[in-house]
Design a protein around this motif. Structure first.
Motif, PDB file in Angstrom:
ATOM      1  N   ASN A 105       0.932  -1.000  -0.007  1.00  0.00           N
ATOM      2  CA  ASN A 105       0.028  -0.175   0.103  1.00  0.00           C
ATOM      3  C   ASN A 105       0.967   1.130  -0.002  1.00  0.00           C
ATOM      4  OD1 ASN A 105      -2.548  -1.353   0.366  1.00  0.00           O
ATOM      5  ND2 ASN A 105      -2.262  -1.362   2.419  1.00  0.00           N
ATOM      6  N   ILE A 106       0.311   2.301  -0.392  1.00  0.00           N
ATOM      7  CA  ILE A 106       0.896   3.686  -0.510  1.00  0.00           C
ATOM      8  C   ILE A 106       0.050   4.603  -0.156  1.00  0.00           C
ATOM      9  CG2 ILE A 106       0.879   4.013  -2.898  1.00  0.00           C
ATOM     10  CD1 ILE A 106       3.340   5.324  -2.813  1.00  0.00           C
ATOM     11  N   TYR A 107       0.042   5.527   0.728  1.00  0.00           N
ATOM     12  CA  TYR A 107      -0.924   6.579   1.152  1.00  0.00           C
ATOM     13  C   TYR A 107      -0.547   7.904   0.482  1.00  0.00           C
ATOM     14  CZ  TYR A 107      -2.392   3.234   4.228  1.00  0.00           C
ATOM     15  OH  TYR A 107      -3.037   2.018   4.597  1.00  0.00           O
ATOM     16  N   LEU A 108      -1.539   8.654  -0.289  1.00  0.00           N
ATOM     17  CA  LEU A 108      -1.429   9.687  -1.119  1.00  0.00           C
ATOM     18  C   LEU A 108      -2.402  10.712  -0.539  1.00  0.00           C
ATOM     19  CD1 LEU A 108      -1.902   7.903  -4.406  1.00  0.00           C
ATOM     20  CD2 LEU A 108       0.327   8.379  -3.278  1.00  0.00           C
ATOM     21  N   TYR A 109      -2.315  11.919  -0.834  1.00  0.00           N
ATOM     22  CA  TYR A 109      -3.028  13.126  -0.683  1.00  0.00           C
ATOM     23  C   TYR A 109      -3.217  13.936  -1.848  1.00  0.00           C
ATOM     24  CZ  TYR A 109      -2.286  11.684   4.199  1.00  0.00           C
ATOM     25  OH  TYR A 109      -1.916  10.752   5.209  1.00  0.00           O
ATOM     26  N   PRO A 110      -4.443  14.498  -1.937  1.00  0.00           N
ATOM     27  CA  PRO A 110      -4.655  15.498  -3.138  1.00  0.00           C
ATOM     28  C   PRO A 110      -3.491  16.276  -3.534  1.00  0.00           C
ATOM     29  CG  PRO A 110      -6.665  14.841  -1.960  1.00  0.00           C
ATOM     30  CD  PRO A 110      -5.571  14.505  -1.005  1.00  0.00           C
ATOM     31  N   ASP A 111      -2.831  17.084  -2.756  1.00  0.00           N
ATOM     32  CA  ASP A 111      -1.754  17.854  -2.824  1.00  0.00           C
ATOM     33  C   ASP A 111      -0.622  17.317  -3.661  1.00  0.00           C
ATOM     34  OD1 ASP A 111      -1.029  16.623  -0.413  1.00  0.00           O
ATOM     35  OD2 ASP A 111      -0.271  18.632   0.312  1.00  0.00           O
ATOM     36  N   MET A 112      -0.616  15.921  -3.863  1.00  0.00           N
ATOM     37  CA  MET A 112       0.433  15.139  -4.056  1.00  0.00           C
ATOM     38  C   MET A 112       0.474  15.124  -5.777  1.00  0.00           C
ATOM     39  SD  MET A 112       1.188  12.231  -1.488  1.00  0.00           S
ATOM     40  CE  MET A 112       2.422  11.649  -2.184  1.00  0.00           C
ATOM     41  N   PHE A 113      -0.915  15.285  -6.244  1.00  0.00           N
ATOM     42  CA  PHE A 113      -1.040  15.093  -7.554  1.00  0.00           C
ATOM     43  C   PHE A 113      -0.412  16.376  -8.448  1.00  0.00           C
ATOM     44  CE2 PHE A 113      -4.074  12.046  -6.011  1.00  0.00           C
ATOM     45  CZ  PHE A 113      -4.256  11.135  -6.966  1.00  0.00           C
ATOM     46  N   GLY A 114       0.195  15.986  -9.511  1.00  0.00           N
ATOM     47  CA  GLY A 114       0.916  16.802 -10.318  1.00  0.00           C
ATOM     48  C   GLY A 114       2.510  17.160  -9.896  1.00  0.00           C
ATOM     49  N   LYS A 115       2.733  16.544  -8.521  1.00  0.00           N
ATOM     50  CA  LYS A 115       3.785  16.484  -8.009  1.00  0.00           C
ATOM     51  C   LYS A 115       4.465  15.439  -8.046  1.00  0.00           C
ATOM     52  CE  LYS A 115       2.536  20.560  -5.151  1.00  0.00           C
ATOM     53  NZ  LYS A 115       2.031  21.042  -3.907  1.00  0.00           N
ATOM     54  N   THR A 116       4.145  14.443  -7.312  1.00  0.00           N
ATOM     55  CA  THR A 116       4.912  13.050  -7.387  1.00  0.00           C
ATOM     56  C   THR A 116       3.848  11.959  -7.763  1.00  0.00           C
ATOM     57  OG1 THR A 116       4.342  12.893  -5.024  1.00  0.00           O
ATOM     58  CG2 THR A 116       6.491  13.684  -5.575  1.00  0.00           C
ATOM     59  N   VAL A 117       2.472  12.311  -7.967  1.00  0.00           N
ATOM     60  CA  VAL A 117       1.275  11.540  -8.383  1.00  0.00           C
ATOM     61  C   VAL A 117       0.766  11.922  -9.401  1.00  0.00           C
ATOM     62  CG1 VAL A 117      -0.713  10.374  -7.615  1.00  0.00           C
ATOM     63  CG2 VAL A 117       1.177  10.772  -5.692  1.00  0.00           C
ATOM     64  N   PHE A 118       0.479  11.148 -10.596  1.00  0.00           N
ATOM     65  CA  PHE A 118       0.022  11.564 -11.798  1.00  0.00           C
ATOM     66  C   PHE A 118      -0.919  10.717 -12.227  1.00  0.00           C
ATOM     67  CE2 PHE A 118       4.233  13.150 -11.166  1.00  0.00           C
ATOM     68  CZ  PHE A 118       4.254  14.211 -11.428  1.00  0.00           C
ATOM     69  N   LEU A 119      -1.969  11.156 -13.121  1.00  0.00           N
ATOM     70  CA  LEU A 119      -3.156  10.227 -13.666  1.00  0.00           C
ATOM     71  C   LEU A 119      -2.909   9.941 -14.952  1.00  0.00           C
ATOM     72  CD1 LEU A 119      -5.836  12.892 -13.102  1.00  0.00           C
ATOM     73  CD2 LEU A 119      -5.225  10.965 -11.680  1.00  0.00           C
ATOM     74  N   THR A 120      -1.740   9.973 -15.585  1.00  0.00           N
ATOM     75  CA  THR A 120      -1.353   9.356 -16.812  1.00  0.00           C
ATOM     76  C   THR A 120       0.139   9.028 -16.617  1.00  0.00           C
ATOM     77  OG1 THR A 120      -0.548  11.291 -17.964  1.00  0.00           O
ATOM     78  CG2 THR A 120      -2.843  10.660 -18.168  1.00  0.00           C
ATOM     79  N   CYS A 121       0.572   8.001 -17.309  1.00  0.00           N
ATOM     80  CA  CYS A 121       2.262   7.714 -17.396  1.00  0.00           C
ATOM     81  C   CYS A 121       2.805   8.723 -18.158  1.00  0.00           C
ATOM     82  CB  CYS A 121       2.132   6.418 -18.031  1.00  0.00           C
ATOM     83  SG  CYS A 121       4.041   5.616 -17.999  1.00  0.00           S
ATOM     84  N   GLU A 123       2.551  12.007 -18.154  1.00  0.00           N
ATOM     85  CA  GLU A 123       2.752  13.029 -17.171  1.00  0.00           C
ATOM     86  C   GLU A 123       3.864  12.752 -16.037  1.00  0.00           C
ATOM     87  OE1 GLU A 123      -1.333  13.476 -15.280  1.00  0.00           O
ATOM     88  OE2 GLU A 123      -1.706  15.162 -16.539  1.00  0.00           O
ATOM     89  N   ALA A 124       4.022  11.460 -15.637  1.00  0.00           N
ATOM     90  CA  ALA A 124       4.756  11.130 -14.778  1.00  0.00           C
ATOM     91  C   ALA A 124       6.385  11.036 -15.446  1.00  0.00           C
ATOM     92  CB  ALA A 124       4.512   9.723 -14.163  1.00  0.00           C
ATOM     93  N   GLU A 125       6.367  10.678 -16.420  1.00  0.00           N
ATOM     94  CA  GLU A 125       7.647  10.448 -17.360  1.00  0.00           C
ATOM     95  C   GLU A 125       8.034  11.788 -17.538  1.00  0.00           C
ATOM     96  OE1 GLU A 125       6.542   8.323 -20.757  1.00  0.00           O
ATOM     97  OE2 GLU A 125       6.893   6.076 -19.735  1.00  0.00           O
ATOM     98  N   ALA A 126       6.972  12.756 -17.962  1.00  0.00           N
ATOM     99  CA  ALA A 126       7.622  14.223 -18.361  1.00  0.00           C
ATOM    100  C   ALA A 126       8.351  14.767 -16.977  1.00  0.00           C
ATOM    101  CB  ALA A 126       6.249  15.174 -18.500  1.00  0.00           C
ATOM    102  N   ALA A 127       7.673  14.658 -15.952  1.00  0.00           N
ATOM    103  CA  ALA A 127       7.964  15.002 -14.466  1.00  0.00           C
ATOM    104  C   ALA A 127       9.478  14.609 -14.114  1.00  0.00           C
ATOM    105  CB  ALA A 127       7.076  14.559 -13.416  1.00  0.00           C
ATOM    106  N   ILE A 128       9.582  13.337 -14.439  1.00  0.00           N
ATOM    107  CA  ILE A 128      10.903  12.664 -14.331  1.00  0.00           C
ATOM    108  C   ILE A 128      11.918  13.413 -15.150  1.00  0.00           C
ATOM    109  CG2 ILE A 128      12.445  10.535 -14.545  1.00  0.00           C
ATOM    110  CD1 ILE A 128      10.272   9.092 -12.891  1.00  0.00           C
ATOM    111  N   GLU A 129      11.859  13.432 -16.389  1.00  0.00           N
ATOM    112  CA  GLU A 129      12.522  14.113 -17.308  1.00  0.00           C
ATOM    113  C   GLU A 129      12.814  15.494 -17.019  1.00  0.00           C
ATOM    114  OE1 GLU A 129      14.267  12.826 -19.781  1.00  0.00           O
ATOM    115  OE2 GLU A 129      13.515  11.069 -19.192  1.00  0.00           O
ATOM    116  N   ALA A 130      12.025  16.241 -16.569  1.00  0.00           N
ATOM    117  CA  ALA A 130      11.846  17.525 -15.869  1.00  0.00           C
ATOM    118  C   ALA A 130      13.079  17.783 -14.812  1.00  0.00           C
ATOM    119  CB  ALA A 130      10.716  18.248 -15.482  1.00  0.00           C
ATOM    120  N   ARG A 131      12.895  16.616 -14.109  1.00  0.00           N
ATOM    121  CA  ARG A 131      13.855  16.616 -12.967  1.00  0.00           C
ATOM    122  C   ARG A 131      15.522  16.145 -13.157  1.00  0.00           C
ATOM    123  NH1 ARG A 131      10.178  13.381  -8.175  1.00  0.00           N
ATOM    124  NH2 ARG A 131       8.654  14.907  -8.250  1.00  0.00           N
ATOM    125  N   LYS A 132      15.371  15.282 -13.986  1.00  0.00           N
ATOM    126  CA  LYS A 132      16.821  15.020 -14.547  1.00  0.00           C
ATOM    127  C   LYS A 132      17.474  16.245 -15.151  1.00  0.00           C
ATOM    128  CE  LYS A 132      15.752  10.123 -15.719  1.00  0.00           C
ATOM    129  NZ  LYS A 132      15.793   9.040 -16.735  1.00  0.00           N
TER     130      LYS A 132
END
Length: 136
Positions: A105-121, A123-132
């Motif tokens: 299990n992992i516990y999430l909160y709404p304010d995590m969406f768009g930062k570390t939690v994403f509704l599409t893969c 978006e998540a990949e783009a966030a990792i690329e931006a961090r890199k």
């Protein structure tokens, strides 16, 4: 009928039932009408608390629902998770439980969406690329 009027109406019904039950007797040791009324009153109170949290702006509606897939960034990896439960805490905060693999299990909160939690893969990949690239 507004939410507030509906809750007030439910309280009136519960009071009328309580008044009626006070005049009758129930068998001992069973799930009595009094216990059922107590459970109904608790449910009405919880509904009222949710209504108040919504009115006060303390209730945050999560951007997902049970059964949805979300992608969670942990370090440099992306975990594919399924939303398993959404729980509203006493302070109106929303906690989302998601499962990855079968039992983890992992516990999430709404304010995590768009930062570390994403509704599409994507978006998540783009966030990792931006961090890199040094962009957060």
């Amino acid at each position: 009928m507004t939410k507030k009027e509906a809750i007030h109406f439910l309280y009136q019904i519960a009071d009328e039932i309580r008044s009626f039950l006070d005049k009758t007797s129930s068998p001992k040791g069973q799930w009595t009408s009094h216990k059922r009324l107590e459970a109904l009153s608790m449910a009405i109170s919880a509904l009222y608390d949710l209504f108040q949290a919504e009115e006060d702006g303390r209730l945050i509606i999560p951007p997902c629902k049970v059964g949805d897939t979300v992608w969670v960034i942990t370090g440099t990896a992306i975990k594919l998770c399924t939303v398993d439960r959404i729980h509203i805490l006493g302070n109106g905060q929303v906690q989302i439980r998601a499962k990855y693999f079968v039992t983890d299990n992992i516990y999430l909160y709404p304010d995590m969406f768009g930062k570390t939690v994403f509704l599409t893969c994507a978006e998540a990949e783009a966030a990792i690329e931006a961090r890199k690239g040094g962009k957060e």
